[in-house]
Motif scaffolding. Structure first.
Motif, PDB file in Angstrom:
ATOM      1  N   LEU A 142       8.259   2.283  63.294  1.00  0.00           N
ATOM      2  CA  LEU A 142       7.409   3.455  62.865  1.00  0.00           C
ATOM      3  C   LEU A 142       7.096   3.066  61.486  1.00  0.00           C
ATOM      4  O   LEU A 142       8.034   3.450  60.653  1.00  0.00           O
ATOM      5  CB  LEU A 142       7.695   5.127  62.638  1.00  0.00           C
ATOM      6  CG  LEU A 142       7.313   5.667  64.357  1.00  0.00           C
ATOM      7  CD1 LEU A 142       8.955   4.874  65.046  1.00  0.00           C
ATOM      8  CD2 LEU A 142       7.694   7.613  64.428  1.00  0.00           C
ATOM      9  N   LEU A 143       6.399   2.544  61.087  1.00  0.00           N
ATOM     10  CA  LEU A 143       5.724   2.140  59.830  1.00  0.00           C
ATOM     11  C   LEU A 143       4.871   3.874  58.830  1.00  0.00           C
ATOM     12  O   LEU A 143       4.171   3.983  59.860  1.00  0.00           O
ATOM     13  CB  LEU A 143       4.409   1.032  59.834  1.00  0.00           C
ATOM     14  CG  LEU A 143       4.950  -0.152  59.909  1.00  0.00           C
ATOM     15  CD1 LEU A 143       3.743  -1.400  60.558  1.00  0.00           C
ATOM     16  CD2 LEU A 143       6.812  -0.800  58.720  1.00  0.00           C
ATOM     17  N   LEU A 144       5.576   4.112  57.318  1.00  0.00           N
ATOM     18  CA  LEU A 144       4.987   5.544  57.063  1.00  0.00           C
ATOM     19  C   LEU A 144       4.661   3.960  55.503  1.00  0.00           C
ATOM     20  O   LEU A 144       4.649   5.034  54.918  1.00  0.00           O
ATOM     21  CB  LEU A 144       6.130   5.832  57.466  1.00  0.00           C
ATOM     22  CG  LEU A 144       6.484   6.329  58.763  1.00  0.00           C
ATOM     23  CD1 LEU A 144       8.244   7.161  58.262  1.00  0.00           C
ATOM     24  CD2 LEU A 144       5.114   7.382  59.180  1.00  0.00           C
ATOM     25  N   VAL A 168      16.127   4.742  58.367  1.00  0.00           N
ATOM     26  CA  VAL A 168      15.176   5.004  58.308  1.00  0.00           C
ATOM     27  C   VAL A 168      15.240   4.019  56.724  1.00  0.00           C
ATOM     28  O   VAL A 168      16.649   3.823  55.755  1.00  0.00           O
ATOM     29  CB  VAL A 168      15.057   6.019  57.337  1.00  0.00           C
ATOM     30  CG1 VAL A 168      13.567   6.400  56.389  1.00  0.00           C
ATOM     31  CG2 VAL A 168      14.838   7.249  57.953  1.00  0.00           C
ATOM     32  N   SER A 209       1.848   2.673  63.852  1.00  0.00           N
ATOM     33  CA  SER A 209       1.975   2.767  62.208  1.00  0.00           C
ATOM     34  C   SER A 209       0.947   3.561  61.955  1.00  0.00           C
ATOM     35  O   SER A 209       0.044   3.806  62.539  1.00  0.00           O
ATOM     36  CB  SER A 209       1.745   1.044  61.460  1.00  0.00           C
ATOM     37  OG  SER A 209       0.083   0.488  62.806  1.00  0.00           O
ATOM     38  N   VAL A 210       1.268   3.557  60.392  1.00  0.00           N
ATOM     39  CA  VAL A 210       0.388   4.522  60.132  1.00  0.00           C
ATOM     40  C   VAL A 210      -1.281   3.996  60.144  1.00  0.00           C
ATOM     41  O   VAL A 210      -1.754   2.639  60.063  1.00  0.00           O
ATOM     42  CB  VAL A 210       0.040   4.762  58.572  1.00  0.00           C
ATOM     43  CG1 VAL A 210      -1.392   5.414  57.941  1.00  0.00           C
ATOM     44  CG2 VAL A 210       1.382   5.777  58.538  1.00  0.00           C
ATOM     45  N   ALA A 264       8.631   3.577  53.923  1.00  0.00           N
ATOM     46  CA  ALA A 264       8.740   3.683  54.042  1.00  0.00           C
ATOM     47  C   ALA A 264       9.319   3.491  55.361  1.00  0.00           C
ATOM     48  O   ALA A 264       7.769   2.693  56.033  1.00  0.00           O
ATOM     49  CB  ALA A 264       9.169   5.114  53.926  1.00  0.00           C
ATOM     50  N   VAL A 322      17.961   3.448  53.907  1.00  0.00           N
ATOM     51  CA  VAL A 322      18.439   4.822  52.810  1.00  0.00           C
ATOM     52  C   VAL A 322      19.225   5.853  53.882  1.00  0.00           C
ATOM     53  O   VAL A 322      19.826   6.492  53.311  1.00  0.00           O
ATOM     54  CB  VAL A 322      16.492   5.493  52.338  1.00  0.00           C
ATOM     55  CG1 VAL A 322      16.638   4.455  50.911  1.00  0.00           C
ATOM     56  CG2 VAL A 322      16.287   5.570  53.283  1.00  0.00           C
ATOM     57  N   ILE A 380      10.888   4.036  59.352  1.00  0.00           N
ATOM     58  CA  ILE A 380      12.068   4.514  60.344  1.00  0.00           C
ATOM     59  C   ILE A 380      11.880   2.829  61.563  1.00  0.00           C
ATOM     60  O   ILE A 380      11.260   2.843  62.236  1.00  0.00           O
ATOM     61  CB  ILE A 380      11.627   6.622  61.369  1.00  0.00           C
ATOM     62  CG1 ILE A 380      11.623   6.693  60.765  1.00  0.00           C
ATOM     63  CG2 ILE A 380      12.873   5.954  62.102  1.00  0.00           C
ATOM     64  CD1 ILE A 380      11.001   7.624  60.748  1.00  0.00           C
ATOM     65  N   ALA A 432      16.816   3.777  45.328  1.00  0.00           N
ATOM     66  CA  ALA A 432      16.223   5.484  46.247  1.00  0.00           C
ATOM     67  C   ALA A 432      18.248   6.172  46.823  1.00  0.00           C
ATOM     68  O   ALA A 432      18.782   5.241  47.129  1.00  0.00           O
ATOM     69  CB  ALA A 432      15.671   4.598  47.732  1.00  0.00           C
ATOM     70  N   VAL A 434      13.144   2.293  53.242  1.00  0.00           N
ATOM     71  CA  VAL A 434      11.994   1.654  52.579  1.00  0.00           C
ATOM     72  C   VAL A 434      12.275   0.417  51.876  1.00  0.00           C
ATOM     73  O   VAL A 434      12.991  -0.300  51.776  1.00  0.00           O
ATOM     74  CB  VAL A 434      12.087   2.577  51.299  1.00  0.00           C
ATOM     75  CG1 VAL A 434      12.558   4.130  51.277  1.00  0.00           C
ATOM     76  CG2 VAL A 434      13.898   2.450  50.256  1.00  0.00           C
TER      77      VAL A 434
END
Lengths: 138, 138
Positions: free
Chosen positions: A79-81, A103, A136-137, A84, A114, A86, A37, A105
């Protein structure tokens, strides 16, 4: 369960970054950053560095410098994405407080860095329990 | 082609953020931030804000303040990370140069902001063509 596992793995990767930083361990530092990445890094007050060569060269210089301060990490929040994540946290260098954004990945089943952006902050906020800081999402 | 489309869409979302900032358009600003993904924001020198309420409240204050400076964005570079993306760029406020990191996620087929971190930088680096600044996961 998966989100909790991801959250812990990301916190672990973030801690590994600060352990390598404190230990001046360039081999560990190199392994922490993503291999495929794209990567970037904004050290406090610097212009942003782009690409593996420039980013790792900056860390080689920082870790090799005996004047480089010992950094302590505080108040990591994830912060779960998806693939990815943060981590926002604070860095203490003596009396100086820095706000950091890291951040990560998912790469080869590991969370790899990254982007790192660190900059001076007013003060460390009142501490909160780490678990309350995780979102989280859905 | 898909990477190129993603890259352009992310750059567009990043520009929309600065257009809303300059136009003091809180409705647009609110729509630019993720609705479901967790969000955070580190304004220059502040402690990091977490969650939609605190982050949007900070922007409401900034956009409502007639003393808030007009920000110009420069040298956006995209790091594509699948369904997430980072834009690093610079913000000019008069003679002050800030380094910014903006993290976006794909949500409802749009790229929406999940994190903004801006902090003072030494100087604007020599300009490079924007296309050379784009890197992506292979």
């Amino acid at each position: 369960v998966t989100l909790e596992r991801d959250r812990n793995a990301v916190l672990f990767a973030n801690e590994a970054f600060y352990i390598a930083f404190r230990a001046r361990d360039m081999t560990a530092m190199q392994a922490l950053w993503a291999q495929r990445a794209p990567i970037a890094c904004s050290h406090p007050g610097w212009t942003t560095l782009n690409g593996r060569q420039d980013v790792l060269e900056s860390w080689r210089g920082i870790l090799a410098n005996p004047q480089s301060p010992a950094v302590e990490m505080r108040q990591a929040r994830v912060l779960l994405l998806g693939d990815a994540a943060i981590v926002t946290c604070y860095e203490l260098i003596g009396d100086i407080v820095l706000a950091a954004s890291n951040v990560f990945v998912r790469e080869d089943a590991e969370w790899r860095l990254v982007h790192h952006h660190s900059s001076q902050a007013a003060a460390l906020p009142d501490s909160e329990p780490e678990s309350s800081g995780t979102t989280s999402v859905q």
